[in-house]
Design a protein around this motif. Sequence first.
Motif, short mmCIF file in Angstrom:
data_model
loop_
_atom_site.label_atom_id
_atom_site.label_comp_id
_atom_site.label_asym_id
_atom_site.label_seq_id
_atom_site.Cartn_x
_atom_site.Cartn_y
_atom_site.Cartn_z
N ARG A 1 -7.71 0.34 12.98
CA ARG A 1 -7.03 -0.31 14.11
C ARG A 1 -6.58 -1.72 13.75
O ARG A 1 -5.47 -2.15 14.08
N LEU A 2 -7.45 -2.45 13.05
CA LEU A 2 -7.12 -3.81 12.63
C LEU A 2 -5.89 -3.82 11.71
O LEU A 2 -4.98 -4.65 11.87
N LEU A 3 -5.89 -2.92 10.75
CA LEU A 3 -4.76 -2.86 9.81
C LEU A 3 -3.47 -2.48 10.53
O LEU A 3 -2.40 -3.01 10.22
N ASP A 4 -3.58 -1.58 11.51
CA ASP A 4 -2.39 -1.20 12.30
C ASP A 4 -1.89 -2.38 13.12
O ASP A 4 -0.68 -2.64 13.18
N ASP A 5 -2.83 -3.09 13.77
CA ASP A 5 -2.45 -4.20 14.66
C ASP A 5 -1.87 -5.39 13.90
O ASP A 5 -1.20 -6.24 14.50
N THR A 6 -2.14 -5.46 12.61
CA THR A 6 -1.65 -6.60 11.81
C THR A 6 -0.70 -6.15 10.71
O THR A 6 -0.49 -6.86 9.72
N ALA A 7 -0.10 -4.98 10.90
CA ALA A 7 0.79 -4.42 9.86
C ALA A 7 1.98 -5.33 9.60
O ALA A 7 2.55 -5.31 8.51
N ASN A 8 2.36 -6.13 10.59
CA ASN A 8 3.51 -7.03 10.44
C ASN A 8 3.18 -8.32 9.68
O ASN A 8 4.08 -9.05 9.28
N VAL A 9 1.89 -8.61 9.52
CA VAL A 9 1.48 -9.90 8.95
C VAL A 9 1.81 -9.95 7.46
O VAL A 9 1.52 -9.01 6.71
N LYS A 10 2.44 -11.05 7.06
CA LYS A 10 2.78 -11.24 5.65
C LYS A 10 1.91 -12.35 5.06
O LYS A 10 1.72 -13.38 5.69
N GLU A 11 1.39 -12.11 3.85
CA GLU A 11 0.64 -13.15 3.14
C GLU A 11 1.57 -13.79 2.12
O GLU A 11 2.23 -13.08 1.35
#
Length: 210
Positions: A184-194
């Motif tokens: 769920r965490l990975l899905d919710d932050t799929a847009n985050v770029k490092e």
Amino acid sequence: MKINENTLLEGHKVVLVPYNADHVPRYHEWMKSPELQQLTASEPLTLEQEYDMQRSWREDSDKCTFIVLDKQRWADTGVEEEQCMVGDVNIFLTDPTDPSVAELEIMIAEPSYRGKGIGKEVTLMMMCYGVTKLGVKKFQAKIGLDNQVSIAMFKKLQFQEASVCKVFKEVTLELTVDESVRTRLLDDTANVKERDYRQTCSNRQELVSS
């Protein structure tokens, strides 16, 4: 913590950057607020003590912190980075015998940025960073009983009440990171770029237009 000293995390509304000496004066002004002192259970520090604290956040292996910036303001190269600051988010590795247990703290210091979903976005970004980069398997959040907004937000993120301390007037909420939570965490932050912080600083506008 050295691991994030050149890490920038880009979300929808915010950019998370390492806590640098340049951020200290603005942070110090925030922490003169009795409201923020109460919400964060903090004592006021001198400016020199605040610089010492910033250095410890950078050096200590059990603390990880990011400063929260307004992404749109930060895209304007005419605005100094410290003028884009809206809060901070921290992870403490609280158990020397178990480095997978972490206490999570978030502060949206600028009142005009509260109630806009920024706290939730920042919390999810930091949780994902904790799980994927620091190996966190259990999160705790200690929140003042008066801070119903934060308590409600963490409960929406599936944190459960673990204990209430009447003396310190705070509740401890916990979340164990199992496979479903991780997914769920990975899905919710799929847009985050490092990104590379220093490199991105030299071309801020490109970040928002990309």
